[in-house]
Design an enzyme around this catalytic site. Structure first.
Site, PDB file in Angstrom:
ATOM      1  CG  ASP A  33     -16.176   0.667 -12.275  1.00 50.81           C
ATOM      2  OD1 ASP A  33     -15.053   0.269 -11.923  1.00 50.81           O
ATOM      3  OD2 ASP A  33     -17.191   0.545 -11.557  1.00 50.81           O
ATOM      4  CG  HIS A  68      -5.464  -1.495 -13.769  1.00 49.78           C
ATOM      5  ND1 HIS A  68      -6.671  -1.969 -14.234  1.00 49.78           N
ATOM      6  CD2 HIS A  68      -5.665  -1.213 -12.459  1.00 49.78           C
ATOM      7  CE1 HIS A  68      -7.559  -1.970 -13.252  1.00 49.78           C
ATOM      8  NE2 HIS A  68      -6.974  -1.513 -12.162  1.00 49.78           N
ATOM      9  CE1 TYR A 116       0.237   0.183  -3.708  1.00 47.52           C
ATOM     10  CE2 TYR A 116       0.401   1.659  -5.580  1.00 47.52           C
ATOM     11  CZ  TYR A 116      -0.300   1.180  -4.499  1.00 47.52           C
ATOM     12  OH  TYR A 116      -1.544   1.678  -4.200  1.00 47.52           O
ATOM     13  CB  SER A 166      -0.880  -0.010   1.261  1.00 45.48           C
ATOM     14  OG  SER A 166      -1.502   1.239   1.440  1.00 45.48           O
ATOM     15  NE  ARG A 167      -1.994   5.177  -2.653  1.00 49.18           N
ATOM     16  CZ  ARG A 167      -3.035   5.935  -2.920  1.00 49.18           C
ATOM     17  NH1 ARG A 167      -2.907   6.946  -3.747  1.00 49.18           N
ATOM     18  NH2 ARG A 167      -4.207   5.692  -2.353  1.00 49.18           N
ATOM     19  CE  LYS A 170     -14.281  -4.096 -13.882  1.00 51.10           C
ATOM     20  NZ  LYS A 170     -14.800  -3.137 -12.850  1.00 51.10           N
TER      21      LYS A 170
HETATM   22  N1  LIG Z   1     -13.809  -7.645  -9.974  1.00 47.55           N
HETATM   23  C1  LIG Z   1     -14.681  -6.866  -9.337  1.00 47.55           C
HETATM   24  O1  LIG Z   1     -15.773  -7.286  -8.968  1.00 47.55           O
HETATM   25  C2  LIG Z   1     -14.314  -5.473  -9.041  1.00 47.55           C
HETATM   26  C3  LIG Z   1     -13.215  -4.907  -9.657  1.00 47.55           C
HETATM   27  N2  LIG Z   1     -12.867  -3.639  -9.381  1.00 47.55           N
HETATM   28  C4  LIG Z   1     -11.701  -3.057 -10.046  1.00 47.55           C
HETATM   29  O2  LIG Z   1     -10.666  -2.954  -9.090  1.00 47.55           O
HETATM   30  C5  LIG Z   1      -9.982  -1.718  -9.228  1.00 47.55           C
HETATM   31  C6  LIG Z   1     -10.011  -1.017  -7.876  1.00 47.55           C
HETATM   32  O3  LIG Z   1     -11.338  -0.742  -7.500  1.00 47.55           O
HETATM   33  P1  LIG Z   1     -11.755  -0.563  -5.965  1.00 47.55           P
HETATM   34  O4  LIG Z   1     -11.148  -1.622  -5.134  1.00 47.55           O
HETATM   35  O5  LIG Z   1     -13.218  -0.427  -5.941  1.00 47.55           O
HETATM   36  O6  LIG Z   1     -11.068   0.823  -5.651  1.00 47.55           O
HETATM   37  P2  LIG Z   1     -10.586   1.407  -4.250  1.00 47.55           P
HETATM   38  O7  LIG Z   1     -10.544   2.876  -4.420  1.00 47.55           O
HETATM   39  O8  LIG Z   1     -11.365   0.835  -3.131  1.00 47.55           O
HETATM   40  O9  LIG Z   1      -9.110   0.844  -4.113  1.00 47.55           O
HETATM   41  C7  LIG Z   1      -8.103   1.175  -5.016  1.00 47.55           C
HETATM   42  C8  LIG Z   1      -6.769   1.195  -4.277  1.00 47.55           C
HETATM   43  O10 LIG Z   1      -5.780   1.594  -5.216  1.00 47.55           O
HETATM   44  C9  LIG Z   1      -4.731   2.270  -4.539  1.00 47.55           C
HETATM   45  N3  LIG Z   1      -4.389   3.495  -5.281  1.00 47.55           N
HETATM   46  C10 LIG Z   1      -3.205   3.730  -5.889  1.00 47.55           C
HETATM   47  N4  LIG Z   1      -3.200   4.902  -6.494  1.00 47.55           N
HETATM   48  C11 LIG Z   1      -4.405   5.456  -6.262  1.00 47.55           C
HETATM   49  C12 LIG Z   1      -4.980   6.704  -6.614  1.00 47.55           C
HETATM   50  N5  LIG Z   1      -4.323   7.624  -7.336  1.00 47.55           N
HETATM   51  N6  LIG Z   1      -6.226   6.959  -6.197  1.00 47.55           N
HETATM   52  C13 LIG Z   1      -6.907   6.049  -5.499  1.00 47.55           C
HETATM   53  N7  LIG Z   1      -6.408   4.846  -5.122  1.00 47.55           N
HETATM   54  C14 LIG Z   1      -5.158   4.558  -5.501  1.00 47.55           C
HETATM   55  C15 LIG Z   1      -5.212   2.535  -3.127  1.00 47.55           C
HETATM   56  O11 LIG Z   1      -4.551   1.596  -2.298  1.00 47.55           O
HETATM   57  P3  LIG Z   1      -3.443   2.018  -1.229  1.00 47.55           P
HETATM   58  O12 LIG Z   1      -3.949   3.277  -0.597  1.00 47.55           O
HETATM   59  O13 LIG Z   1      -3.436   0.858  -0.333  1.00 47.55           O
HETATM   60  O14 LIG Z   1      -2.153   2.227  -1.955  1.00 47.55           O
HETATM   61  C16 LIG Z   1      -6.693   2.212  -3.158  1.00 47.55           C
HETATM   62  O15 LIG Z   1      -7.148   1.703  -1.949  1.00 47.55           O
HETATM   63  C17 LIG Z   1     -10.662  -0.974 -10.361  1.00 47.55           C
HETATM   64  O16 LIG Z   1      -9.888  -1.084 -11.529  1.00 47.55           O
HETATM   65  C18 LIG Z   1     -11.992  -1.675 -10.560  1.00 47.55           C
HETATM   66  O17 LIG Z   1     -12.412  -1.727 -11.901  1.00 47.55           O
HETATM   67  C19 LIG Z   1     -13.550  -2.934  -8.456  1.00 47.55           C
HETATM   68  C20 LIG Z   1     -14.633  -3.454  -7.792  1.00 47.55           C
HETATM   69  C21 LIG Z   1     -15.129  -4.756  -8.079  1.00 47.55           C
HETATM   70  O1  LIG Z   2     -16.372  -4.454 -11.000  1.00 45.45           O
HETATM   71  C1  LIG Z   2     -17.162  -3.861 -10.289  1.00 45.45           C
HETATM   72  C2  LIG Z   2     -18.360  -4.539  -9.802  1.00 45.45           C
HETATM   73  O2  LIG Z   2     -19.354  -3.722  -9.287  1.00 45.45           O
HETATM   74  C3  LIG Z   2     -19.053  -2.458  -8.730  1.00 45.45           C
HETATM   75  C4  LIG Z   2     -20.303  -1.698  -8.424  1.00 45.45           C
HETATM   76  O3  LIG Z   2     -21.189  -2.416  -7.649  1.00 45.45           O
HETATM   77  C5  LIG Z   2     -18.101  -1.695  -9.620  1.00 45.45           C
HETATM   78  O4  LIG Z   2     -17.850  -0.385  -9.168  1.00 45.45           O
HETATM   79  C6  LIG Z   2     -16.873  -2.500  -9.791  1.00 45.45           C
HETATM   80  O5  LIG Z   2     -15.834  -1.900 -10.479  1.00 45.45           O
END
Ligand SMILES: NC(=O)C1=CN([C@@H]2O[C@H](COP(=O)(O)OP(=O)(O)OC[C@H]3O[C@@H](n4cnc5c(N)ncnc54)[C@H](OP(=O)(O)O)[C@@H]3O)[C@@H](O)[C@H]2O)C=CC1
Ligand SMILES: O=C1CO[C@H](CO)[C@@H](O)[C@@H]1O
Length: 356
Positions: free
Chosen positions: A208, A109, A88, A65-66, A127
């Site tokens: 998203d 990503h 990271y 994490s950051r 994704k």
């Molecule tokens: N497969 C699925 O069902 C889902 C997939 N996703 C995908 O996962 C990814 C993350 O989504 P989600 O977990 O909801 O997002 P969050 O905002 O909850 O988490 C993202 C994490 O990324 C890190 N980070 C690094 N740089 C940044 C920045 N500039 N701004 C914000 N966060 C940053 C942070 O971690 P830290 O502070 O620890 O460094 C943060 O907690 C997305 O690409 C989304 O599409 C999301 C939800 C569901």
């Molecule tokens: O993949 C995802 C699944 O659903 C969420 C919303 O409920 C999204 O925001 C996320 O990125």
């Protein structure tokens, strides 16, 4: 454009692996034990780590994490015993990590997956794998050159109901697929700094949420020959309400919708010449479906309960143990074609991200 307007079951079946055609879901615990490193301690990372901990033979050995305090908190809650890193860079350098799971916003990503690949790690990237097809090519080329495994975290593909559904379509249960209707609409309160709306975080409903209905349609029909997109933009300039028609020269169509300004859920209907498949809600999560045939008969399938990310984690474990660089069930070509559809839809709406 592609020649895979695969509406007939035999053509669709020819694109699937033997495992896909069986419709069976491999035993999660039988997959080799992978040592995972979680990059980005956010929402989805927590769900993924819980799935690995509870349902697979692997474990999360490190979290990056950051903020080291956040990494420690994440480890305590979701990955007991995992090493907590405050950067990271430190995570990807950890010798106890086989595969890095990249769970940062889409905008990051590419950068974070390249960081892991440069350290010699395999990667599972949330994704959408990157913001665009051009970025995806950069990432996949880097994985190819480094000889490491890389997969977009299209977890839905490995869920039990999707496995059963794909096998049913390949068997011809509903004849030729003529239409896919799917949507994913979730209301998010407008916040220009939230990743759904911030251009610098590659915001927008399409990347998203829309990626799920697009991936479903692409899996069944291939890349479209035509695409018509209609939508609106939020004040930040990213898309927030989008309808799409994917057209195929063979006559098939996909009618898709996605929105961050409406509460529609995520339903899907697959309509064929001899019946239809209905997925009631949350088609991208573990759920059920019903096959309704034109002759009046029907049957249904329900996924077992439990966290769904473990299925993709087990697929990565199997592929890495087999020395593969890509999953035959979620190949790079699928990722590139879906990213291409997202690119086209964004271009039609005029959504451009910083630096593009
Ligand atoms: N497969 C699925 O069902 C889902 C997939 N996703 C995908 O996962 C990814 C993350 O989504 P989600 O977990 O909801 O997002 P969050 O905002 O909850 O988490 C993202 C994490 O990324 C890190 N980070 C690094 N740089 C940044 C920045 N500039 N701004 C914000 N966060 C940053 C942070 O971690 P830290 O502070 O620890 O460094 C943060 O907690 C997305 O690409 C989304 O599409 C999301 C939800 C569901
Ligand atoms: O993949 C995802 C699944 O659903 C969420 C919303 O409920 C999204 O925001 C996320 O990125």
């Amino acid at each position: 454009m592609t020649d895979t307007a695969a509406v007939d079951p035999a053509t669709y079946a020819s694109r699937l692996t033997a495992a896909d055609l069986s419709g069976e879901v491999p035993d999660l615990m039988a997959a080799p034990p992978v040592r995972w490193g979680v990059l980005g301690a956010g929402n989805i990372a927590a769900s993924f780590a819980d799935g690995v901990r509870d349902r697979t033979a692997g474990r999360v050995t490190a979290v990056g994490s950051r903020s080291v305090a956040k990494a420690e908190e994440f480890a305590a809650a979701h990955a007991p015993g995992a090493r907590a890193h405050g950067s990271y860079e430190a995570l990807v350098a950890d010798d106890d990590v086989d595969v890095v799971y990249v769970a940062t916003p889409h905008s990051h990503h590419l950068e974070h997956a390249l960081l892991a690949i440069a350290a010699g790690k395999h990667v599972l990237v949330e994704k959408p794998i990157t913001r665009s097809v051009a970025e995806s090519r950069l990432l996949l080329d880097a994985a190819r050159e480094a000889g490491v495994f890389c997969m977009e975290a299209v977890w839905t593909r490995f869920l039990p109901h999707v496995a059963a559904l794909r096998a049913a379509i390949a068997r011809g249960e509903i004849g030729e697929v003529r239409t896919v209707v799917a949507d994913f609409d979730v209301f998010f309160p407008y916040d220009p700094t939230h990743r759904l709306f911030a251009p610098e975080l590659a915001g927008g409903a399409l990347l998203d949420l829309g990626i799920y209905p697009i991936t479903l349609a692409h899996d069944l029909l291939g890349a479209p020959d035509t695409l018509v997109t209609h939508g609106t933009l939020a004040a930040t300039g990213v898309d927030d309400h989008v309808g799409m028609i994917l057209g195929y020269d063979g006559g098939a169509q996909a009618l898709l919708h996605t929105s961050s300004t409406a509460s529609g859920g995520a339903g899907a209907r697959i309509i064929g010449t001899r019946g239809r498949i209905e997925i009631p809600s949350g088609f991208f999560t573990p759920t059920s479906f019903e096959v309704v045939r034109a002759d009046g008969t029907s049957w249904s399938f329900t996924s077992p309960e439990g966290e769904g990310k473990a299925y993709e984690a087990a697929e990565v474990a199997r592929c890495v143990a087999a020395g593969l660089t890509e999953s035959p069930r979620m190949p790079w070509s699928d990722t590139l074609e879906v990213m291409g559809i997202l690119d086209q839809a964004r271009a039609q709406l005029g959504v451009v991200y910083p630096g593009e």
